[in-house]
Scaffold this motif. Structure first.
Motif, PDB file in Angstrom:
ATOM      1  N   VAL A 158       0.734  -1.250  -0.015  1.00 30.77           N
ATOM      2  CA  VAL A 158       0.049   0.097   0.054  1.00 30.77           C
ATOM      3  C   VAL A 158       0.901   1.261  -0.033  1.00 30.77           C
ATOM      4  CG1 VAL A 158      -1.722   1.321   1.200  1.00 30.77           C
ATOM      5  CG2 VAL A 158      -1.743  -1.268   1.209  1.00 30.77           C
ATOM      6  N   GLN A 159       0.586   2.137  -1.032  1.00 30.10           N
ATOM      7  CA  GLN A 159       1.310   3.392  -0.917  1.00 30.10           C
ATOM      8  C   GLN A 159       0.585   4.571  -0.772  1.00 30.10           C
ATOM      9  OE1 GLN A 159       4.728   3.041  -1.612  1.00 30.10           O
ATOM     10  NE2 GLN A 159       4.476   0.714  -1.683  1.00 30.10           N
ATOM     11  N   ALA A 160       1.178   5.558  -0.227  1.00 28.88           N
ATOM     12  CA  ALA A 160       0.558   6.880   0.158  1.00 28.88           C
ATOM     13  C   ALA A 160       0.305   7.498  -1.434  1.00 28.88           C
ATOM     14  CB  ALA A 160       1.450   7.732   0.827  1.00 28.88           C
ATOM     15  N   PHE A 161      -0.899   8.411  -1.372  1.00 35.60           N
ATOM     16  CA  PHE A 161      -1.110   8.969  -2.855  1.00 35.60           C
ATOM     17  C   PHE A 161      -1.593  10.521  -2.431  1.00 35.60           C
ATOM     18  CE2 PHE A 161      -4.227   9.753  -6.199  1.00 35.60           C
ATOM     19  CZ  PHE A 161      -3.538   9.537  -7.278  1.00 35.60           C
ATOM     20  N   GLU A 162      -1.137  11.125  -3.570  1.00 38.05           N
ATOM     21  CA  GLU A 162      -1.875  12.626  -3.398  1.00 38.05           C
ATOM     22  C   GLU A 162      -2.193  12.852  -4.718  1.00 38.05           C
ATOM     23  OE1 GLU A 162       0.807  15.433  -1.976  1.00 38.05           O
ATOM     24  OE2 GLU A 162       0.909  14.753   0.069  1.00 38.05           O
ATOM     25  N   VAL A 163      -3.438  13.636  -4.833  1.00 38.24           N
ATOM     26  CA  VAL A 163      -4.056  14.455  -5.922  1.00 38.24           C
ATOM     27  C   VAL A 163      -3.456  15.655  -6.163  1.00 38.24           C
ATOM     28  CG1 VAL A 163      -6.084  15.043  -6.814  1.00 38.24           C
ATOM     29  CG2 VAL A 163      -6.066  12.738  -5.741  1.00 38.24           C
ATOM     30  N   HIS A 164      -3.183  15.922  -7.260  1.00 39.03           N
ATOM     31  CA  HIS A 164      -2.989  17.299  -8.018  1.00 39.03           C
ATOM     32  C   HIS A 164      -2.992  17.341  -9.247  1.00 39.03           C
ATOM     33  CE1 HIS A 164      -1.441  21.415  -7.130  1.00 39.03           C
ATOM     34  NE2 HIS A 164      -0.604  21.311  -8.355  1.00 39.03           N
ATOM     35  N   ALA A 165      -4.244  18.027  -9.663  1.00 41.87           N
ATOM     36  CA  ALA A 165      -4.472  18.222 -11.269  1.00 41.87           C
ATOM     37  C   ALA A 165      -3.647  19.247 -11.403  1.00 41.87           C
ATOM     38  CB  ALA A 165      -6.043  18.452 -11.412  1.00 41.87           C
ATOM     39  N   THR A 166      -3.175  19.197 -12.690  1.00 46.80           N
ATOM     40  CA  THR A 166      -2.198  20.195 -13.471  1.00 46.80           C
ATOM     41  C   THR A 166      -3.028  21.685 -13.646  1.00 46.80           C
ATOM     42  OG1 THR A 166      -2.605  19.482 -15.791  1.00 46.80           O
ATOM     43  CG2 THR A 166      -0.544  18.479 -14.422  1.00 46.80           C
ATOM     44  N   ASP A 167      -2.384  22.497 -13.530  1.00 52.54           N
ATOM     45  CA  ASP A 167      -2.992  23.806 -14.023  1.00 52.54           C
ATOM     46  C   ASP A 167      -3.647  23.951 -15.451  1.00 52.54           C
ATOM     47  OD1 ASP A 167      -2.607  25.111 -11.624  1.00 52.54           O
ATOM     48  OD2 ASP A 167      -0.857  26.001 -12.034  1.00 52.54           O
ATOM     49  N   ALA A 168      -2.773  23.236 -16.370  1.00 56.07           N
ATOM     50  CA  ALA A 168      -3.023  23.036 -17.857  1.00 56.07           C
ATOM     51  C   ALA A 168      -4.566  22.130 -17.677  1.00 56.07           C
ATOM     52  CB  ALA A 168      -2.222  22.290 -18.494  1.00 56.07           C
ATOM     53  N   ASP A 169      -4.827  21.077 -16.845  1.00 58.74           N
ATOM     54  CA  ASP A 169      -5.916  20.576 -17.165  1.00 58.74           C
ATOM     55  C   ASP A 169      -7.253  21.547 -16.653  1.00 58.74           C
ATOM     56  OD1 ASP A 169      -5.195  18.133 -18.227  1.00 58.74           O
ATOM     57  OD2 ASP A 169      -5.068  17.052 -16.572  1.00 58.74           O
ATOM     58  N   LEU A 170      -6.940  22.181 -15.467  1.00 63.24           N
ATOM     59  CA  LEU A 170      -7.985  23.146 -15.066  1.00 63.24           C
ATOM     60  C   LEU A 170      -8.335  24.030 -16.097  1.00 63.24           C
ATOM     61  CD1 LEU A 170      -6.877  23.142 -11.185  1.00 63.24           C
ATOM     62  CD2 LEU A 170      -8.729  21.860 -12.541  1.00 63.24           C
ATOM     63  N   ASP A 171      -7.174  24.777 -16.674  1.00 65.12           N
ATOM     64  CA  ASP A 171      -7.400  25.744 -17.761  1.00 65.12           C
ATOM     65  C   ASP A 171      -8.278  25.169 -18.923  1.00 65.12           C
ATOM     66  OD1 ASP A 171      -6.098  27.613 -16.161  1.00 65.12           O
ATOM     67  OD2 ASP A 171      -4.072  27.301 -17.175  1.00 65.12           O
ATOM     68  N   ASP A 172      -7.984  23.905 -19.392  1.00 64.01           N
ATOM     69  CA  ASP A 172      -8.636  23.050 -20.490  1.00 64.01           C
ATOM     70  C   ASP A 172      -9.962  23.056 -20.401  1.00 64.01           C
ATOM     71  OD1 ASP A 172      -8.364  21.435 -22.909  1.00 64.01           O
ATOM     72  OD2 ASP A 172      -9.265  19.982 -21.576  1.00 64.01           O
ATOM     73  N   LEU A 173     -10.231  22.530 -18.820  1.00 61.22           N
ATOM     74  CA  LEU A 173     -11.745  22.509 -18.375  1.00 61.22           C
ATOM     75  C   LEU A 173     -12.674  23.777 -18.579  1.00 61.22           C
ATOM     76  CD1 LEU A 173     -14.109  21.259 -17.001  1.00 61.22           C
ATOM     77  CD2 LEU A 173     -13.091  21.490 -15.048  1.00 61.22           C
ATOM     78  N   ARG A 174     -11.975  24.924 -18.103  1.00 59.99           N
ATOM     79  CA  ARG A 174     -12.525  26.257 -18.213  1.00 59.99           C
ATOM     80  C   ARG A 174     -12.813  26.575 -19.602  1.00 59.99           C
ATOM     81  NH1 ARG A 174      -9.993  26.869 -12.970  1.00 59.99           N
ATOM     82  NH2 ARG A 174      -7.829  27.366 -14.074  1.00 59.99           N
ATOM     83  N   GLY A 175     -11.764  26.468 -20.307  1.00 61.52           N
ATOM     84  CA  GLY A 175     -11.962  26.936 -21.897  1.00 61.52           C
ATOM     85  C   GLY A 175     -12.923  26.136 -22.323  1.00 61.52           C
ATOM     86  N   ARG A 176     -13.053  24.506 -22.190  1.00 61.90           N
ATOM     87  CA  ARG A 176     -14.076  23.917 -22.758  1.00 61.90           C
ATOM     88  C   ARG A 176     -15.434  24.470 -22.407  1.00 61.90           C
ATOM     89  NH1 ARG A 176     -12.655  18.238 -24.784  1.00 61.90           N
ATOM     90  NH2 ARG A 176     -10.357  18.183 -24.855  1.00 61.90           N
ATOM     91  N   LEU A 177     -15.701  24.673 -20.934  1.00 61.07           N
ATOM     92  CA  LEU A 177     -16.741  25.320 -20.539  1.00 61.07           C
ATOM     93  C   LEU A 177     -17.231  26.488 -21.328  1.00 61.07           C
ATOM     94  CD1 LEU A 177     -16.522  24.412 -16.786  1.00 61.07           C
ATOM     95  CD2 LEU A 177     -18.075  23.226 -18.456  1.00 61.07           C
ATOM     96  N   ALA A 178     -16.344  27.414 -21.546  1.00 60.09           N
ATOM     97  CA  ALA A 178     -16.503  28.704 -22.221  1.00 60.09           C
ATOM     98  C   ALA A 178     -16.879  28.629 -23.547  1.00 60.09           C
ATOM     99  CB  ALA A 178     -15.384  29.579 -22.139  1.00 60.09           C
ATOM    100  N   THR A 179     -16.547  27.607 -24.384  1.00 64.46           N
ATOM    101  CA  THR A 179     -16.935  27.548 -25.656  1.00 64.46           C
ATOM    102  C   THR A 179     -17.879  26.433 -26.081  1.00 64.46           C
ATOM    103  OG1 THR A 179     -15.061  26.066 -26.217  1.00 64.46           O
ATOM    104  CG2 THR A 179     -14.547  28.302 -26.439  1.00 64.46           C
ATOM    105  N   ALA A 180     -18.504  26.059 -24.985  1.00 60.84           N
ATOM    106  CA  ALA A 180     -19.580  24.778 -25.317  1.00 60.84           C
ATOM    107  C   ALA A 180     -20.873  25.266 -26.109  1.00 60.84           C
ATOM    108  CB  ALA A 180     -19.962  24.427 -23.827  1.00 60.84           C
ATOM    109  N   ARG A 181     -21.106  24.288 -27.133  1.00 63.87           N
ATOM    110  CA  ARG A 181     -22.239  24.642 -27.968  1.00 63.87           C
ATOM    111  C   ARG A 181     -23.232  23.810 -27.202  1.00 63.87           C
ATOM    112  NH1 ARG A 181     -20.853  22.021 -33.528  1.00 63.87           N
ATOM    113  NH2 ARG A 181     -22.759  22.665 -34.042  1.00 63.87           N
ATOM    114  N   LEU A 182     -24.472  24.587 -27.193  1.00 62.09           N
ATOM    115  CA  LEU A 182     -25.406  24.056 -26.254  1.00 62.09           C
ATOM    116  C   LEU A 182     -26.791  24.175 -27.413  1.00 62.09           C
ATOM    117  CD1 LEU A 182     -25.366  26.074 -23.163  1.00 62.09           C
ATOM    118  CD2 LEU A 182     -24.325  23.828 -23.649  1.00 62.09           C
TER     119      LEU A 182
END
Length: 390
Positions: A8-32
């Motif tokens: 069993v190994q310890a684990f930490e979560v840390h999303a990259t800033d690039a992934d979070l920026d990509d998410l916000r970018g996709r949300l901003a340009t979503a076609r609805l």
């Protein structure tokens, strides 16, 4: 208590800033699409009868892009304690909080779909180290199902509920817990039932919000309320379960949308939070928008929309008709859950029901909708289970 395994190994979560920026970018340009054709309906279930209303989705998308804080959820996971281990060739991620109490009992909590470990993050502290010294305490383990969250995505078929249950026994053993309690709802309820039925030498007892009776039982002798439950469940599977049939038969097809479009993923999951919660209109009457977005963002950042959907392909209608659970069982039927099993029927599978509860409020996500009641009910149910073993 045996020492935990070094696997069993310890684990930490840390999303990259690039992934979070990509998410916000996709949300901003979503076609609805255009608004639903029932958009003039007043607040209530009818407003959602074509799915998530456009105005509601736009509001959540805007908040997700400009106000939601994923880093806060990451920090919460790290505070609880995160780990990974490899079982049967697959990496399994889990939360693990050991209680400070010497009398604590090991407990594994298993989520379902469209849930995740996010279902339980707000109740772990109170379960492990309760404020009330007289309340039972637990060493809490919350694994991510295979294909969900930070567990590995299976590369081949075979990871159904039976195999997952066996993996959970191995996981608990590696943590030094040869005997333990188990709780679950939705797919977690199926896995919990399987744990109790297949591994009674390891499972002290179970608590579940999902009870599935063996097939072929009649409605003879059921109360009017119980007959109503069976009719509601039948109606659900006939008229409201297209999502399950899609994921059980063509998970790859819907998976492209779930992994490529954050708005598509949000709508697919938000629809279920709305329909399955004990609310009159919006799920946010009972569950905070941040809690829902914790869950959805976890799916998005881990790219697990398709792999999580495959649990339906692997396990739809998989509970062995002959399986019987002889360990003590506590069962809670929340009033707005999507499937409710009459107690008379449940006894045919769960042969030592030591506590049966029918709350006045709550739906499919009780740990998020009514967390204080959920913790109280879980404690009392597991206390009854432990008493029955003495």
């Amino acid at each position: 208590m045996p020492r935990p395994s070094s696997d069993v190994q310890a684990f930490e979560v840390h999303a990259t800033d690039a992934d979070l920026d990509d998410l916000r970018g996709r949300l901003a340009t979503a076609r609805l699409p255009e608004a639903e054709t029932v958009h003039h309906a007043p607040p209530g279930p009818r407003r959602w009868e074509q799915g998530v209303p456009l105005a509601d989705l736009v509001g959540v998308v805007n908040y997700w892009r400009t106000g939601y804080d994923w880093r806060s959820f990451e920090a919460r996971l790290d505070r609880i304690g995160q780990f990974r281990t490899t079982i049967d060739g697959l990496g399994i991620h889990f939360l693990h909080r050991r209680s400070a109490r010497a009398d604590a009992t090991p407990l594994i909590l298993t989520h379902g779909w469209p849930g995740s470990i996010a279902e339980f993050t707000d109740v772990v502290d109170e379960l492990s180290d309760p404020k009330d010294a007289d309340a039972p305490a637990f060493h809490v383990v919350v694994p991510s199902l295979p294909g969900f969250g930070y567990s590995d995505r299976p590369a081949a078929t075979g990871w159904g509920t039976e195999r997952i249950a066996a993996a959970w026994v191995e996981l608990m053993g590696r943590l030094g817990y040869g005997k333990f309690l188990a709780h679950g709802g939705d797919w977690g309820g199926v896995i919990t039932t399987t744990l109790g039925g297949r591994f009674p030498e390891h499972v002290l007892g179970i608590h579940t919000t999902f009870a599935e009776a063996p097939p072929g039982l009649t409605t003879d002798g059921l109360t009017a309320v119980e007959r109503g439950w069976t009719e509601e469940t039948r109606d659900f599977w006939r008229r409201r379960a297209a999502y399950a049939k899609q994921q059980a038969t063509r998970p790859q097809t819907i998976g492209y949308s779930l992994v490529d479009s954050p708005v598509g993923l949000l709508a697919w999951i938000l629809d279920k939070f709305a329909e399955w919660s004990d609310t009159e209109d919006s799920p946010f009457e009972a569950i905070s928008i941040d809690s829902v977005l914790d869950d959805v963002t976890l799916y998005w950042l881990t790219r697990t929309g398709a792999s999580a959907a495959r649990i339906y392909y692997e396990s739809h209608k998989s509970l062995d008709p002959a399986l019987r659970v002889d360990v003590p069982s506590a069962i809670t039927m929340y009033p707005r859950d999507i499937e409710k099993c009459p107690r008379t029927w449940a006894r045919e599978r769960y042969r030592r029901i030591v506590r049966w509860t029918e709350p006045e409020t709550g739906g499919h996500f009780p740990s998020m909708e009514v967390p204080e009641y959920f913790v109280k009910d879980l404690r009392e149910g597991l206390a009854a289970v432990l008493t029955a073993r003495r």
